[in-house]
Design an enzyme around this catalytic site. Structure first.
Site, short mmCIF file in Angstrom:
data_model
loop_
_atom_site.label_atom_id
_atom_site.label_comp_id
_atom_site.label_asym_id
_atom_site.label_seq_id
_atom_site.Cartn_x
_atom_site.Cartn_y
_atom_site.Cartn_z
N ARG A 1 0.83 -1.08 0.38
CA ARG A 1 0.15 -0.02 0.35
C ARG A 1 1.10 1.39 0.21
O ARG A 1 1.47 1.05 1.11
CB ARG A 1 -0.53 0.34 1.37
CG ARG A 1 -1.42 1.45 1.68
CD ARG A 1 -2.58 1.56 2.67
NE ARG A 1 -2.11 0.57 3.89
CZ ARG A 1 -1.46 1.32 4.74
NH1 ARG A 1 -1.32 1.82 4.83
NH2 ARG A 1 -1.46 0.32 5.85
N HIS B 1 -3.13 4.39 5.17
CA HIS B 1 -4.04 2.81 5.19
C HIS B 1 -5.30 3.92 4.87
O HIS B 1 -6.68 2.70 4.02
CB HIS B 1 -4.42 2.94 6.44
CG HIS B 1 -5.93 1.96 7.36
ND1 HIS B 1 -5.65 0.49 6.62
CD2 HIS B 1 -7.15 2.50 8.01
CE1 HIS B 1 -6.85 -0.18 6.72
NE2 HIS B 1 -7.24 0.92 7.94
N TYR C 1 4.76 5.32 10.99
CA TYR C 1 5.06 4.13 10.90
C TYR C 1 5.67 2.94 10.05
O TYR C 1 6.41 1.79 10.33
CB TYR C 1 3.89 3.00 11.67
CG TYR C 1 2.41 3.06 10.21
CD1 TYR C 1 2.84 2.21 9.53
CD2 TYR C 1 1.94 3.60 10.72
CE1 TYR C 1 1.90 2.52 8.35
CE2 TYR C 1 0.96 3.76 9.92
CZ TYR C 1 0.87 3.69 8.59
OH TYR C 1 0.20 3.37 8.02
#
Length: 371
Positions: free
Chosen positions: A263, A267, A276
């Site tokens: 990805r 998100h 992260y």
């Protein structure tokens, strides 16, 4: 389509691949027997997906739609797998697989959902696509149930579930796949492993070497595929579909497909991935971009050129502009908020609806804006 016997092996960590990262064919025997128009159509839909994604993120940043889940980087798995299905096959997806909608004709009404209108789901029903699923993994048991119904009715079609790797940690995942394996239903479970379940990496999601090998516990086959290779996704999905419908088998068999990909974006538009993961990781995966590698393959085989790409982009721009115009001119009926909570209105909902109507009749719709 006949595939090598070890395609569905659960012992190997090697991903099935047809195209290398630079578009070179590494498994010529697996290149699907499609005409040139079909190859270009797959590329057109993948490119449309990328432009759709960019447009939706822009609309969200401008406050013209709500929170949106980006698909960039996952076009190969979505379009490749969808092209291997029949239009009669039923598809249920999580919330990121917009490619399923694109491959089935991309009704402009799809944008209504992201703008907050329930009507956005209605156009999908005619295309055998379930409404998108926000709660993680809840749609998997439904897909198993639909597949069982198809089996009972002796229908020549399959039910397909698309979901993220995070869904494998949900109880619904276990229940759906266990039931599918026990009762031999014609279902395909496509796990879009994009490396991050929001901020949780694969290594903290499972102790298994692969997600595909989880199928072993349920008594059917799993395969790990390069999800950024649309041709690999096509041939594996096609083989899994044929296996599910093969009348020569004692019973139809489900299949678990792990599509390994990445990805690129957040998100959702409410997420900050820089917290992260680092840019270097993202850039490494961009070197495997599904659009770039498929375009390189099509150019090398004489199926695609600059003029065609320019025409594809112009068409995409026009289609998206029209869809956005329709979305923003849509007038919602406020009464619709009372229609879908229950199959039949409860006395409480009925009373609330009547109060709402009286308020509208007395003060008008503008009163809601003032309040």
């Amino acid at each position: 389509m006949a595939l090598p016997a070890d395609v569905f092996s659960r012992e190997s960590d090697e991903q099935l691949r047809v195209l290398d990262a630079d578009g070179t064919v590494v498994a010529p025997e697996l290149v699907p027997n499609l005409d040139d128009e079909a190859f270009v159509s797959m590329y057109r839909d993948m490119r449309f997906c990328r432009r759709f994604d960019e447009r939706m993120i822009s609309l969200q940043r401008q406050g013209r739609i709500g929170t949106y889940a980006s698909l960039a980087g996952q076009e190969g798995s979505q379009i490749g797998s969808m092209y291997a299905l029949s239009d009669e096959d039923v598809v249920s997806y999580q919330y990121r697989e917009h490619g399923a909608v694109v491959e089935r004709g991309f009704p402009w009404e799809y944008l209504l959902y992201w703008a907050g209108h329930e009507d956005g789901h209605r156009a999908l029903a005619d295309r055998n696509i379930f409404p998108l699923n926000i709660s993680i993994g809840d749609h998997l048991p439904h897909v198993t149930g639909v597949a069982m119904a198809m089996k009972f009715r002796e229908e020549s079609r399959v039910a397909v579930a698309h979901f993220g790797d995070g869904a494998t940690s949900e109880g619904d995942f276990h229940e759906a796949l266990n039931f599918a394996g026990v009762f031999d239903v014609p279902a395909l479970f496509v796990c879009n492993n994009n490396q991050w379940a929001i901020s949780t990496p694969q290594g903290e999601q499972t102790a298994s070497r692969t997600f595909a090998q989880k199928a072993d516990a349920y008594g059917f086959e799993g395969v790990q595929v390069d999800g950024m290779d649309p041709l690999a996704m096509y041939v594996v999905t096609q083989a899994a579909r044929e296996k599910a419908l093969d009348a020569s088998n004692e019973a139809p068999r489900p299949t678990f497909i792990e599509a390994v990909q990445y990805r690129y974006g957040a998100h959702t538009t409410a997420d900050d991935p820089s917290v992260y993961r680092d840019d270097e990781e993202v850039e490494q995966w961009r070197q495997k971009d599904p659009l770039d590698r498929f375009e390189a393959f099509l150019r090398e085989t004489g199926r695609l050129d600059d003029e065609q790409i320019e025409a594809i982009d112009e068409e995409s721009t026009d289609v998206l502009a029209d869809a956005v115009d329709r979305m923003e001119s849509f007038e919602a009926d406020p009464n619709s908020m009372f229609e879908y909570t229950y199959a039949e209105q409860t006395s409480e909902i009925h009373e609330q609806h009547e109060q709402f109507q009286r308020h509208r009749e007395t003060y008008g719709d503008e009163s809601f804006l003032r309040e």
